[in-house]
Motif scaffolding. Structure first.
Motif, PDB file in Angstrom:
ATOM      1  N   ARG A 111      -6.827  -0.174   4.932  1.00  0.00           N
ATOM      2  CA  ARG A 111      -6.326  -1.115   5.933  1.00  0.00           C
ATOM      3  C   ARG A 111      -4.858  -1.438   5.685  1.00  0.00           C
ATOM      4  NH1 ARG A 111      -7.988  -7.378   6.430  1.00  0.00           N
ATOM      5  NH2 ARG A 111      -6.714  -7.912   8.217  1.00  0.00           N
ATOM      6  N   LEU A 112      -4.494  -1.664   4.416  1.00  0.00           N
ATOM      7  CA  LEU A 112      -3.093  -1.945   4.132  1.00  0.00           C
ATOM      8  C   LEU A 112      -2.230  -0.739   4.482  1.00  0.00           C
ATOM      9  CD1 LEU A 112      -0.889  -3.781   3.090  1.00  0.00           C
ATOM     10  CD2 LEU A 112      -1.392  -3.009   0.770  1.00  0.00           C
ATOM     11  N   ALA A 113      -2.697   0.463   4.163  1.00  0.00           N
ATOM     12  CA  ALA A 113      -1.940   1.662   4.518  1.00  0.00           C
ATOM     13  C   ALA A 113      -1.717   1.742   6.024  1.00  0.00           C
ATOM     14  CB  ALA A 113      -2.665   2.911   4.019  1.00  0.00           C
ATOM     15  N   ALA A 114      -2.756   1.441   6.800  1.00  0.00           N
ATOM     16  CA  ALA A 114      -2.629   1.484   8.262  1.00  0.00           C
ATOM     17  C   ALA A 114      -1.633   0.443   8.761  1.00  0.00           C
ATOM     18  CB  ALA A 114      -3.998   1.264   8.899  1.00  0.00           C
ATOM     19  N   LEU A 115      -1.655  -0.754   8.149  1.00  0.00           N
ATOM     20  CA  LEU A 115      -0.718  -1.800   8.560  1.00  0.00           C
ATOM     21  C   LEU A 115       0.721  -1.396   8.255  1.00  0.00           C
ATOM     22  CD1 LEU A 115      -2.661  -4.959   7.327  1.00  0.00           C
ATOM     23  CD2 LEU A 115      -2.139  -4.398   9.702  1.00  0.00           C
ATOM     24  N   LEU A 116       0.949  -0.807   7.094  1.00  0.00           N
ATOM     25  CA  LEU A 116       2.302  -0.393   6.729  1.00  0.00           C
ATOM     26  C   LEU A 116       2.801   0.708   7.655  1.00  0.00           C
ATOM     27  CD1 LEU A 116       2.015  -0.377   2.830  1.00  0.00           C
ATOM     28  CD2 LEU A 116       3.067  -2.118   4.267  1.00  0.00           C
ATOM     29  N   LYS A 117       1.912   1.636   7.988  1.00  0.00           N
ATOM     30  CA  LYS A 117       2.307   2.710   8.901  1.00  0.00           C
ATOM     31  C   LYS A 117       2.604   2.151  10.290  1.00  0.00           C
ATOM     32  CE  LYS A 117      -0.324   6.337   6.520  1.00  0.00           C
ATOM     33  NZ  LYS A 117      -1.503   7.221   6.574  1.00  0.00           N
ATOM     34  N   ALA A 118       1.764   1.224  10.747  1.00  0.00           N
ATOM     35  CA  ALA A 118       1.943   0.662  12.087  1.00  0.00           C
ATOM     36  C   ALA A 118       3.263  -0.099  12.195  1.00  0.00           C
ATOM     37  CB  ALA A 118       0.770  -0.258  12.429  1.00  0.00           C
ATOM     38  N   ARG A 119       3.679  -0.714  11.102  1.00  0.00           N
ATOM     39  CA  ARG A 119       4.925  -1.493  11.122  1.00  0.00           C
ATOM     40  C   ARG A 119       6.125  -0.658  10.682  1.00  0.00           C
ATOM     41  NH1 ARG A 119       3.849  -6.493  12.308  1.00  0.00           N
ATOM     42  NH2 ARG A 119       1.703  -7.257  12.102  1.00  0.00           N
ATOM     43  N   ASP A 120       5.881   0.630  10.451  1.00  0.00           N
ATOM     44  CA  ASP A 120       6.964   1.539  10.039  1.00  0.00           C
ATOM     45  C   ASP A 120       7.715   0.959   8.843  1.00  0.00           C
ATOM     46  OD1 ASP A 120       8.383   3.889  10.183  1.00  0.00           O
ATOM     47  OD2 ASP A 120       9.880   3.092  11.562  1.00  0.00           O
ATOM     48  N   ALA A 121       6.947   0.460   7.881  1.00  0.00           N
ATOM     49  CA  ALA A 121       7.544  -0.176   6.706  1.00  0.00           C
ATOM     50  C   ALA A 121       8.247   0.852   5.835  1.00  0.00           C
ATOM     51  CB  ALA A 121       6.458  -0.892   5.896  1.00  0.00           C
ATOM     52  N   ALA A 122       9.261   0.403   5.117  1.00  0.00           N
ATOM     53  CA  ALA A 122       9.921   1.241   4.106  1.00  0.00           C
ATOM     54  C   ALA A 122       8.986   1.280   2.898  1.00  0.00           C
ATOM     55  CB  ALA A 122      11.277   0.664   3.734  1.00  0.00           C
ATOM     56  N   TRP A 123       8.133   2.264   2.860  1.00  0.00           N
ATOM     57  CA  TRP A 123       6.995   2.305   1.953  1.00  0.00           C
ATOM     58  C   TRP A 123       7.219   3.383   0.903  1.00  0.00           C
ATOM     59  CZ3 TRP A 123       1.576   4.091   4.057  1.00  0.00           C
ATOM     60  CH2 TRP A 123       0.639   4.072   3.025  1.00  0.00           C
ATOM     61  N   ASN A 124       7.321   2.973  -0.366  1.00  0.00           N
ATOM     62  CA  ASN A 124       7.619   3.887  -1.473  1.00  0.00           C
ATOM     63  C   ASN A 124       8.854   4.734  -1.171  1.00  0.00           C
ATOM     64  OD1 ASN A 124       5.264   2.839  -2.499  1.00  0.00           O
ATOM     65  ND2 ASN A 124       4.260   4.806  -2.874  1.00  0.00           N
ATOM     66  N   SER A 125       9.794   4.161  -0.455  1.00  0.00           N
ATOM     67  CA  SER A 125      10.975   4.940  -0.067  1.00  0.00           C
ATOM     68  C   SER A 125      11.881   5.230  -1.262  1.00  0.00           C
ATOM     69  CB  SER A 125      11.758   4.209   1.031  1.00  0.00           C
ATOM     70  OG  SER A 125      12.310   2.997   0.558  1.00  0.00           O
ATOM     71  N   LEU A 126      11.826   4.386  -2.294  1.00  0.00           N
ATOM     72  CA  LEU A 126      12.639   4.640  -3.479  1.00  0.00           C
ATOM     73  C   LEU A 126      12.174   5.877  -4.241  1.00  0.00           C
ATOM     74  CD1 LEU A 126      13.241   1.030  -4.869  1.00  0.00           C
ATOM     75  CD2 LEU A 126      14.797   2.456  -3.527  1.00  0.00           C
ATOM     76  N   VAL A 127      10.969   6.356  -3.929  1.00  0.00           N
ATOM     77  CA  VAL A 127      10.472   7.607  -4.525  1.00  0.00           C
ATOM     78  C   VAL A 127      10.212   8.640  -3.426  1.00  0.00           C
ATOM     79  CG1 VAL A 127       9.544   6.638  -6.650  1.00  0.00           C
ATOM     80  CG2 VAL A 127       8.143   6.591  -4.578  1.00  0.00           C
ATOM     81  N   ASP A 128      10.969   8.503  -2.329  1.00  0.00           N
ATOM     82  CA  ASP A 128      10.886   9.469  -1.223  1.00  0.00           C
ATOM     83  C   ASP A 128       9.478   9.600  -0.659  1.00  0.00           C
ATOM     84  OD1 ASP A 128      13.631  10.067  -1.472  1.00  0.00           O
ATOM     85  OD2 ASP A 128      13.202  11.519  -3.054  1.00  0.00           O
ATOM     86  N   GLY A 129       8.749   8.457  -0.612  1.00  0.00           N
ATOM     87  CA  GLY A 129       7.432   8.450  -0.014  1.00  0.00           C
ATOM     88  C   GLY A 129       6.325   8.972  -0.892  1.00  0.00           C
ATOM     89  N   ARG A 130       6.656   9.356  -2.117  1.00  0.00           N
ATOM     90  CA  ARG A 130       5.631   9.853  -3.034  1.00  0.00           C
ATOM     91  C   ARG A 130       4.997   8.684  -3.793  1.00  0.00           C
ATOM     92  NH1 ARG A 130      10.019  13.332  -3.925  1.00  0.00           N
ATOM     93  NH2 ARG A 130      10.416  12.332  -5.943  1.00  0.00           N
TER      94      ARG A 130
END
Length: 385
Positions: A111-130
């Motif tokens: 659910r948290l993953a879906a929320l982050l994707k829906a909000r286009d969050a900067a998610w693990n961007s400091l590791v290039d999304g990995r």
């Protein structure tokens, strides 16, 4: 200076961290406690409400792992963010980082993953999304926020692999939510003849401190915890231990210290003071005198605990064995508690503190949560706001 607020989070964690850089405040949020507690006085929602709408920006929000007592409040936050809320970066290792993307997993993590994707969050961007992970060799990775250096200590690659192995398959939509990680002892009932009355019992503290009976935490969720050391420009250091395994933390700290104990001004004790997450090896790798313990005791599982004979009927955290290990002779530790409950109240006893050589700081009567100010070589309680 680093300001750390351990908000009321019941059995969980919700840490609000602030520092100043270039004349303006910066902040990060580590976990959200359980959602049911987030709206109580002093909880996450209340703390957010106290911020002006134009100042609700976080440099980093971290979901350390998928246990309910850490992820619950963050689910509420991202599902119904308050006006003005912005997270410049989010750290969260989900199923996409550790198992094939066509598999499903624990509902709250998904659910948290879906929320982050829906909000286009900067998610693990400091590791290039990995995945946010410590590699198996070399110096632990370092990341930079404005005015703050973060050194990653957990999880390692093995910890994420084990979480991937444990991540279950598809679950029905009406399945019960994941249970909070309560962590008393993992064994079944023990024949310890626990007390059934109020007779005082002498606690053999130094026997409990003996690491001979240490049993490490083996839970995959905890082994996947994101834990790191935050250091500001003055050299003040705070270790934010999540529910990480002691062995993972000790290995990373040993690589940092190059054979010497790694100095930390304040450590958020891993896993709320569980005996399975505080080992002699971890303490040998650290040079620390101040320990922040986030717990209201957990659920009462004392009938299953090796310590039941000493505190029957109390909650399980912090463990007497973990606390005994932290009271290393000659160190004069200070314990900072965010809840005053039976399992933490015992350390308010001045005679016990004098006998065992520690200091303890609790929330003010009638309140929960505690705030500390961390400078290099100095930790003190924040004055009332």
């Amino acid at each position: 200076m680093i300001r750390v607020e351990a908000l009321p989070a019941a059995e969980g964690d919700c840490l609000w961290v602030e520092w100043t850089h270039a004349g303006r405040p910066h902040r990060m949020l580590i976990d959200g406690g359980t959602g049911r507690r987030a709206r109580l006085p002093g909880g996450l929602a209340d703390r957010l409400d106290r911020l002006p709408v134009h100042d609700r920006r976080f440099d980093l929000v971290v979901c350390t792992h998928i246990d309910t007592d850490h992820i619950g409040g963050l689910l509420d936050l991202f599902a119904r963010p308050p006006e003005g809320f912005v997270a410049d970066e989010v750290w969260f290792n989900c199923r996409d980082h550790i198992v094939p993307a066509d598999l499903l997993g624990p509902r709250q993590g998904n659910r948290l993953a879906a929320l982050l994707k829906a909000r286009d969050a900067a998610w693990n961007s400091l590791v290039d999304g990995r995945a946010v992970v410590v590699p198996h060799d070399g110096t632990p990775p370092v990341f930079h926020l404005p005015g703050l250096r973060l050194t990653l200590l957990s999880p390692d690659e093995e910890g994420l692999r084990k979480l991937g192995d444990a991540w279950p398959g598809p679950a029905p939509e009406d399945a019960a939510p994941a249970q909070a990680d309560l962590l008393g002892d993992p064994e079944g009932p023990l024949d310890l003849d626990p007390l059934d009355d109020e007779r005082p019992v002498q606690i053999p503290w130094w026997e409990l401190a003996d690491d001979a009976g240490y049993e490490p935490d083996t839970r995959p969720h905890n082994g996947s915890s994101i834990a790191f050391c935050a250091e500001d420009a003055t050299g003040a250091r705070v270790l934010l231990g999540a529910d990480a395994h002691a062995e993972t933390l000790a290995a990373s700290l040993s690589r940092l210290g190059a054979g010497r104990p790694y100095r930390v001004d304040l450590c958020k004790v891993p896993h709320h003071g569980s005996a399975h997450n505080i080992s002699t090896a971890l303490l040998d790798a650290l040079d620390c005198r101040h320990w922040l313990i986030s717990t209201h005791g957990g659920r009462a599982l004392s009938h299953r605990s090796r310590e039941a004979r000493y505190r029957y009927g109390e909650g399980t955290h912090p463990s007497l064995r973990a606390m005994a290990r932290l009271m290393r002779p000659g160190t004069r530790p200070t314990f900072w508690f965010n809840h005053r409950v039976p399992s933490t109240e015992r350390y308010a006893d001045a005679s016990l503190a004098a006998e065992l050589g520690f200091d303890a700081v609790h929330p003010d009567p009638g309140s929960d949560g505690i705030t500390v100010l961390v400078d290099k070589g100095r930790v003190r309680r924040a004055p009332p706001v």
